[in-house]
Design an enzyme around this catalytic site. Structure first.
Site, PDB file in Angstrom:
ATOM      1  N   LYS A 101       0.853  -1.183   0.000  1.00 37.78           N
ATOM      2  CA  LYS A 101       0.000   0.000   0.000  1.00 37.78           C
ATOM      3  C   LYS A 101       0.891   1.236   0.000  1.00 37.78           C
ATOM      4  O   LYS A 101       1.677   1.457   0.919  1.00 37.78           O
ATOM      5  CB  LYS A 101      -0.918   0.025   1.224  1.00 37.78           C
ATOM      6  CG  LYS A 101      -1.828   1.248   1.230  1.00 37.78           C
ATOM      7  CD  LYS A 101      -2.492   1.447   2.580  1.00 37.78           C
ATOM      8  CE  LYS A 101      -3.149   2.822   2.620  1.00 37.78           C
ATOM      9  NZ  LYS A 101      -3.570   3.190   3.982  1.00 37.78           N
ATOM     10  N   GLY A 162      -8.036   9.309  10.163  1.00 39.80           N
ATOM     11  CA  GLY A 162      -8.266   9.401  11.599  1.00 39.80           C
ATOM     12  C   GLY A 162      -9.324  10.381  12.031  1.00 39.80           C
ATOM     13  O   GLY A 162      -9.558  10.556  13.231  1.00 39.80           O
ATOM     14  N   ALA A 188      -9.510   5.738   4.679  1.00 38.62           N
ATOM     15  CA  ALA A 188      -9.399   6.898   5.569  1.00 38.62           C
ATOM     16  C   ALA A 188     -10.737   7.602   5.759  1.00 38.62           C
ATOM     17  O   ALA A 188     -11.487   7.817   4.797  1.00 38.62           O
ATOM     18  CB  ALA A 188      -8.375   7.910   5.063  1.00 38.62           C
ATOM     19  N   ASN A 210      -8.655   1.791  10.263  1.00 36.47           N
ATOM     20  CA  ASN A 210      -7.872   1.472  11.448  1.00 36.47           C
ATOM     21  C   ASN A 210      -8.432   2.200  12.667  1.00 36.47           C
ATOM     22  O   ASN A 210      -8.931   1.592  13.610  1.00 36.47           O
ATOM     23  CB  ASN A 210      -6.405   1.832  11.207  1.00 36.47           C
ATOM     24  CG  ASN A 210      -5.486   1.425  12.349  1.00 36.47           C
ATOM     25  OD1 ASN A 210      -4.292   1.681  12.303  1.00 36.47           O
ATOM     26  ND2 ASN A 210      -5.986   0.789  13.395  1.00 36.47           N
ATOM     27  N   THR A 211      -8.385   3.543  12.633  1.00 35.23           N
ATOM     28  CA  THR A 211      -8.749   4.322  13.816  1.00 35.23           C
ATOM     29  C   THR A 211     -10.175   4.070  14.263  1.00 35.23           C
ATOM     30  O   THR A 211     -10.451   4.034  15.473  1.00 35.23           O
ATOM     31  CB  THR A 211      -8.551   5.823  13.532  1.00 35.23           C
ATOM     32  OG1 THR A 211      -7.238   6.035  13.001  1.00 35.23           O
ATOM     33  CG2 THR A 211      -8.699   6.641  14.802  1.00 35.23           C
TER      34      THR A 211
END
Length: 261
Positions: A101, A162, A188, A210-211
């Site tokens: 990535k 995030g 994102a 992720n976040t």
């Protein structure tokens, strides 16, 4: 129904890709990833030890490559040269692993992609034999340029990394999706399960996050919610939603044969 996600010629049963950062420890990381059902997990090479620091805890002991597809990423890179160097190191650490990535950031405040440097790095990496999944702006022209360059997937941001702000520009995403011949994955900005479902309903091939999971009050439960959201959003897209009918009602029950009529 076989509805696999195919990236660089390999099929995956899950359309949810997850990151490995921001968890309190490796045990929570593994528990959340198991709950997500994800098969592809992305790892920031500049921030996470996967063997480059002998003697330190190694993420690959918790997430073995024989069970998960490790997706090394270039988080923290601000130039094409740094990104290329980082992924070449990852390929050595992972015994020739080609799927990566790419992300080249523009500034440390917004973490918005630096597209000129991203395009430069992508060209080098594709020529070097990498299968490049690339984090990019939600710009249909530049997304097409990356595809034409040979990238294996394009990954436009929904909103800032995030931020948890969700999909701020669905129309640009649709433009990218409608013209793409490679997988399009939102990368994102997802904050909760409904954001993931919306991305899939728009026609995205997958979602990377992720976040949204790691910073939830209960990361393992949120991972489970995200798994279901991606699955139901995909099913809704495949089913085809009913057309919107502004100012026109259509009763669910039949209107003929009413009692007394």
């Amino acid at each position: 129904m076989n509805d696999s996600l195919v990236i660089a010629g390999k099929s995956y049963g899950s359309r949810l890709l997850v990151g490995t950062g921001k968890y309190k420890d490796f045990d929570e990381t593994r528990a959340a990833i198991d709950a997500s059902g994800a098969e592809i997990v992305t790892v920031a090479i500049r921030r996470t030890n996967i063997g480059q620091n002998p003697g330190e805890p190694n993420l690959l002991d918790v997430l073995p490559p024989e069970k998960f597809t490790i997706l090394p990423n270039t988080a923290g890179c601000y130039t094409a040269d740094d990104a290329v160097r980082t992924l070449r190191l990852a390929r050595e650490l992972l015994d020739g692993h080609a799927l990566v990535k790419l992300e080249v950031l523009g500034d440390p405040k917004t973490l918005f992609p630096n597209m000129p440097e991203t395009l430069k790095a992508a060209e080098v990496l594709v020529k070097d034999g990498f299968d490049v999944m690339v984090y990019c702006a939600d710009d249909p022209i530049q997304a097409k340029m990356l595809e034409d360059m040979g990238c294996a997937a394009v990954m436009p941001l929904a909103s800032l990394i995030g931020s948890g702000m969700g999909i701020l520009n669905p129309w640009n995403l649709r433009l990218i999706i409608d013209q793409a011949n490679v997988p399009v994955l939102v990368d994102a900005g997802v904050g909760t399960a409904s954001d993931a479902a919306i991305a899939m309903e728009l026609g995205c091939d997958g979602v990377l996050m992720n976040t949204a999971i790691a910073h939830a009050q209960n990361p393992v439960l949120m991972a489970s919610a995200m798994k279901k959201a991606v699955e139901c959003g995909r099913e809704a897209f495949l089913a085809g939603r009913m057309p919107r009918k502004f100012y026109t009602a259509d009763p669910s029950s039949p209107t003929s044969g009413l009692i007394g009529s």
